[in-house]
Design a protein around this motif. Sequence first.
Motif, PDB file in Angstrom:
ATOM      1  N   TRP A 141     -31.231 103.289  98.456  1.00  0.00           N
ATOM      2  CA  TRP A 141     -30.622 103.919  97.079  1.00  0.00           C
ATOM      3  C   TRP A 141     -29.180 103.225  96.387  1.00  0.00           C
ATOM      4  O   TRP A 141     -29.721 102.961  95.357  1.00  0.00           O
ATOM      5  CB  TRP A 141     -28.467 104.713  97.707  1.00  0.00           C
ATOM      6  N   GLY A 142     -29.204 101.659  97.242  1.00  0.00           N
ATOM      7  CA  GLY A 142     -28.568 100.999  96.370  1.00  0.00           C
ATOM      8  C   GLY A 142     -29.864  99.778  94.957  1.00  0.00           C
ATOM      9  O   GLY A 142     -29.570  98.382  94.626  1.00  0.00           O
ATOM     10  N   GLY A 143     -30.687  99.857  95.780  1.00  0.00           N
ATOM     11  CA  GLY A 143     -32.435  99.662  95.608  1.00  0.00           C
ATOM     12  C   GLY A 143     -32.622  97.844  95.285  1.00  0.00           C
ATOM     13  O   GLY A 143     -32.848  96.319  94.651  1.00  0.00           O
ATOM     14  N   VAL A 144     -31.526  97.419  96.757  1.00  0.00           N
ATOM     15  CA  VAL A 144     -31.982  95.337  97.245  1.00  0.00           C
ATOM     16  C   VAL A 144     -32.635  95.723  97.252  1.00  0.00           C
ATOM     17  O   VAL A 144     -34.170  96.748  98.160  1.00  0.00           O
ATOM     18  CB  VAL A 144     -30.379  95.823  98.190  1.00  0.00           C
ATOM     19  N   VAL A 145     -33.246  94.042  97.589  1.00  0.00           N
ATOM     20  CA  VAL A 145     -34.513  93.390  98.661  1.00  0.00           C
ATOM     21  C   VAL A 145     -33.706  93.238  99.443  1.00  0.00           C
ATOM     22  O   VAL A 145     -32.655  92.189  99.206  1.00  0.00           O
ATOM     23  CB  VAL A 145     -34.827  92.848  97.441  1.00  0.00           C
ATOM     24  N   GLN A 239     -22.850 106.107 102.424  1.00  0.00           N
ATOM     25  CA  GLN A 239     -23.658 104.890 102.809  1.00  0.00           C
ATOM     26  C   GLN A 239     -22.776 104.071 100.751  1.00  0.00           C
ATOM     27  O   GLN A 239     -22.199 104.669 100.564  1.00  0.00           O
ATOM     28  CB  GLN A 239     -24.764 104.710 102.462  1.00  0.00           C
ATOM     29  N   LYS A 240     -22.062 102.727 101.769  1.00  0.00           N
ATOM     30  CA  LYS A 240     -21.453 102.234  99.969  1.00  0.00           C
ATOM     31  C   LYS A 240     -22.359 100.565 100.464  1.00  0.00           C
ATOM     32  O   LYS A 240     -22.626  99.881 101.035  1.00  0.00           O
ATOM     33  CB  LYS A 240     -20.167 101.975 101.486  1.00  0.00           C
ATOM     34  N   TYR A 241     -22.299  99.939  99.194  1.00  0.00           N
ATOM     35  CA  TYR A 241     -23.187  99.027  98.886  1.00  0.00           C
ATOM     36  C   TYR A 241     -22.156  98.666  98.153  1.00  0.00           C
ATOM     37  O   TYR A 241     -21.597  98.254  97.192  1.00  0.00           O
ATOM     38  CB  TYR A 241     -24.151  99.588  98.063  1.00  0.00           C
ATOM     39  N   SER A 242     -21.503  96.562  98.926  1.00  0.00           N
ATOM     40  CA  SER A 242     -21.009  95.889  98.338  1.00  0.00           C
ATOM     41  C   SER A 242     -21.380  94.615  98.080  1.00  0.00           C
ATOM     42  O   SER A 242     -21.978  93.833  98.518  1.00  0.00           O
ATOM     43  CB  SER A 242     -19.720  95.562  98.993  1.00  0.00           C
ATOM     44  N   ALA A 243     -21.294  93.531  96.251  1.00  0.00           N
ATOM     45  CA  ALA A 243     -21.577  92.757  96.105  1.00  0.00           C
ATOM     46  C   ALA A 243     -21.001  91.891  96.387  1.00  0.00           C
ATOM     47  O   ALA A 243     -19.411  92.061  95.856  1.00  0.00           O
ATOM     48  CB  ALA A 243     -21.706  93.240  94.485  1.00  0.00           C
ATOM     49  N   ASN A 244     -21.655  90.906  96.628  1.00  0.00           N
ATOM     50  CA  ASN A 244     -20.769  89.506  96.644  1.00  0.00           C
ATOM     51  C   ASN A 244     -19.571  89.036  95.446  1.00  0.00           C
ATOM     52  O   ASN A 244     -18.888  88.647  95.694  1.00  0.00           O
ATOM     53  CB  ASN A 244     -21.285  87.983  97.270  1.00  0.00           C
ATOM     54  N   ALA A 245     -20.068  89.178  94.538  1.00  0.00           N
ATOM     55  CA  ALA A 245     -19.573  89.266  93.006  1.00  0.00           C
ATOM     56  C   ALA A 245     -18.610  90.285  92.702  1.00  0.00           C
ATOM     57  O   ALA A 245     -17.865  89.749  91.317  1.00  0.00           O
ATOM     58  CB  ALA A 245     -20.732  88.741  91.688  1.00  0.00           C
ATOM     59  N   GLY A 246     -18.289  91.022  93.385  1.00  0.00           N
ATOM     60  CA  GLY A 246     -18.369  91.858  93.294  1.00  0.00           C
ATOM     61  C   GLY A 246     -17.974  93.538  93.382  1.00  0.00           C
ATOM     62  O   GLY A 246     -19.585  93.410  92.107  1.00  0.00           O
ATOM     63  N   GLY A 247     -17.491  94.776  92.753  1.00  0.00           N
ATOM     64  CA  GLY A 247     -18.040  95.723  92.405  1.00  0.00           C
ATOM     65  C   GLY A 247     -18.580  96.644  93.631  1.00  0.00           C
ATOM     66  O   GLY A 247     -19.504  95.305  94.421  1.00  0.00           O
ATOM     67  N   GLU A 248     -19.128  97.841  93.567  1.00  0.00           N
ATOM     68  CA  GLU A 248     -19.526  99.034  95.334  1.00  0.00           C
ATOM     69  C   GLU A 248     -19.919 100.040  93.871  1.00  0.00           C
ATOM     70  O   GLU A 248     -19.754 100.231  93.050  1.00  0.00           O
ATOM     71  CB  GLU A 248     -18.541  99.044  95.694  1.00  0.00           C
ATOM     72  N   ALA A 249     -20.802 100.536  94.907  1.00  0.00           N
ATOM     73  CA  ALA A 249     -21.261 102.077  94.779  1.00  0.00           C
ATOM     74  C   ALA A 249     -21.568 102.799  95.610  1.00  0.00           C
ATOM     75  O   ALA A 249     -21.985 101.998  97.142  1.00  0.00           O
ATOM     76  CB  ALA A 249     -22.625 101.604  94.557  1.00  0.00           C
ATOM     77  N   LYS A 250     -20.935 104.228  96.067  1.00  0.00           N
ATOM     78  CA  LYS A 250     -20.927 104.133  97.298  1.00  0.00           C
ATOM     79  C   LYS A 250     -21.585 106.027  96.949  1.00  0.00           C
ATOM     80  O   LYS A 250     -22.624 106.107  95.881  1.00  0.00           O
ATOM     81  CB  LYS A 250     -19.206 106.140  96.968  1.00  0.00           C
ATOM     82  N   PHE A 251     -22.314 106.643  98.129  1.00  0.00           N
ATOM     83  CA  PHE A 251     -23.531 107.481  97.551  1.00  0.00           C
ATOM     84  C   PHE A 251     -22.853 108.924  99.022  1.00  0.00           C
ATOM     85  O   PHE A 251     -23.266 108.510 100.248  1.00  0.00           O
ATOM     86  CB  PHE A 251     -24.876 107.169  97.879  1.00  0.00           C
ATOM     87  N   ASP A 276     -24.926 113.031  96.570  1.00  0.00           N
ATOM     88  CA  ASP A 276     -24.164 112.850  95.845  1.00  0.00           C
ATOM     89  C   ASP A 276     -23.131 111.340  95.394  1.00  0.00           C
ATOM     90  O   ASP A 276     -22.607 110.508  96.313  1.00  0.00           O
ATOM     91  CB  ASP A 276     -22.299 113.606  96.082  1.00  0.00           C
ATOM     92  N   GLN A 277     -24.448 110.831  94.217  1.00  0.00           N
ATOM     93  CA  GLN A 277     -24.530 109.873  93.813  1.00  0.00           C
ATOM     94  C   GLN A 277     -22.895 109.068  93.389  1.00  0.00           C
ATOM     95  O   GLN A 277     -23.132 109.222  91.822  1.00  0.00           O
ATOM     96  CB  GLN A 277     -25.770 109.399  93.473  1.00  0.00           C
ATOM     97  N   LYS A 278     -22.122 108.623  93.919  1.00  0.00           N
ATOM     98  CA  LYS A 278     -20.548 108.281  93.630  1.00  0.00           C
ATOM     99  C   LYS A 278     -21.210 107.084  92.534  1.00  0.00           C
ATOM    100  O   LYS A 278     -20.019 107.296  91.425  1.00  0.00           O
ATOM    101  CB  LYS A 278     -19.809 108.353  94.445  1.00  0.00           C
ATOM    102  N   THR A 279     -21.591 106.822  92.431  1.00  0.00           N
ATOM    103  CA  THR A 279     -22.064 105.516  91.814  1.00  0.00           C
ATOM    104  C   THR A 279     -21.799 105.256  90.469  1.00  0.00           C
ATOM    105  O   THR A 279     -21.246 105.399  89.057  1.00  0.00           O
ATOM    106  CB  THR A 279     -23.325 104.526  91.576  1.00  0.00           C
ATOM    107  N   PHE A 280     -22.179 106.730  89.790  1.00  0.00           N
ATOM    108  CA  PHE A 280     -22.378 107.096  88.431  1.00  0.00           C
ATOM    109  C   PHE A 280     -22.441 109.110  88.301  1.00  0.00           C
ATOM    110  O   PHE A 280     -22.694 109.343  86.905  1.00  0.00           O
ATOM    111  CB  PHE A 280     -23.947 106.619  87.721  1.00  0.00           C
ATOM    112  N   ASN A 281     -21.604 109.002  89.092  1.00  0.00           N
ATOM    113  CA  ASN A 281     -21.253 110.650  89.211  1.00  0.00           C
ATOM    114  C   ASN A 281     -22.500 111.849  89.189  1.00  0.00           C
ATOM    115  O   ASN A 281     -22.471 113.283  88.802  1.00  0.00           O
ATOM    116  CB  ASN A 281     -20.740 110.539  87.946  1.00  0.00           C
ATOM    117  N   GLY A 282     -23.431 111.147  89.114  1.00  0.00           N
ATOM    118  CA  GLY A 282     -25.223 112.496  90.003  1.00  0.00           C
ATOM    119  C   GLY A 282     -25.162 112.902  90.579  1.00  0.00           C
ATOM    120  O   GLY A 282     -24.386 112.254  91.875  1.00  0.00           O
ATOM    121  N   ASN A 283     -25.656 113.359  90.974  1.00  0.00           N
ATOM    122  CA  ASN A 283     -26.068 114.499  92.764  1.00  0.00           C
ATOM    123  C   ASN A 283     -27.639 115.698  92.078  1.00  0.00           C
ATOM    124  O   ASN A 283     -28.078 115.837  91.121  1.00  0.00           O
ATOM    125  CB  ASN A 283     -24.989 115.377  92.643  1.00  0.00           C
TER     126      ASN A 283
END
Length: 344
Positions: A141-145, A239-251, A276-283
């Motif tokens: 979901w977070g597009g992380v590598v 699922q919750k993504y947390s960045a070391n630099a701050g900020g988070e995204a929930k799905f 339910d993609q809370k990070t940008f309120n899309g679903n």
Amino acid sequence: MKKSLIALAVLAASGAAMAQSSVSLFGIIDAGVGYVDNATAANGNKYGVGTSGNQTSRIGFRGTEDLGGGLKAGFWLEGEVFADGGNPDGLNFKRRSTVGLEGNFGEVRLGRDLTTGYSKTSSYDLFSQTGIGQFSAWRNWGGVVATGDENGIRSNNMISYFTPNFGGVKAAVSYGFDEQATGKAGRYIGGNVSYDNGPLSVAVSYDRLDFVGGDRDAATLGASYNFGVAKLNGIVQQQKYSANAGGEAKFNNYMLGVSAPVGGAGEVKLQYARYDQKTFNGNADQLSLGYVHNLSKRTAVYGTVAYLKNKDGSALGLQSKGINTVAAANQKQTGVQVGIRHSF
């Protein structure tokens, strides 16, 4: 005479040892024809022969050795095959490559395997986590590598422990080493607890994956109840993504499904999912209908129809191996798959 007796004793001992060990070849071949509309960013359609519409095609080797006193050693090597065109990367054992010990204490397993945050709670998906009908909550979901396992389904370098069955209650924990000189990208830790007794089954899991720049936490609850004439399944996940630099995204992801036997050899399945993609309120909403007809214990034919509707900026696509789809924002997709599955 003595040499003959010694030879016979050696043969008898080796025969007993071989009788206590077993190695088997197993696998599934699943292929079908599929069609998905609006399957590209330019709203193009895709169709053709695909693989793993009902169960993932695979081939593997597994074996056990009885060490005595209730202790067993075992190994499992399993690789994915693609029925529509072979495997372009060649046969590997990325689905599972483990060795372990099992006894009254439970089981200890080492190697590449399904994560304990996924293995049990994902089993409540009526479409077995494959084909266009599947519940697609486990994705990057977070597009992380991280290490190529960003969906949280499998992990390399993992050690896992599985408890014995205590009156229907089981638990499992696993830890995947990142094996890096610096940083911790690829490190995994997770676990689950489940209860299976009669018609009721329920499980909860939690895991964390570290990646470059942050981490991902996932909590999942799954359950099913078999009424005899029908079986009800459900999954709730965050699922919750947390960045070391701050900020988070929930799905937040939800699934509810019902299945019922038909005529002794068939099964019909109906499943609804919301992403339910809370990070940008899309679903997005997904409705899947499937039917499997068993021709024998090893062979079945199947058909699946799935509909996915993106809203409020969501751009998810139906997941299907062999017919890859990418949806445009707010696009709708309809897909159809029919195929045959054979296990050995």
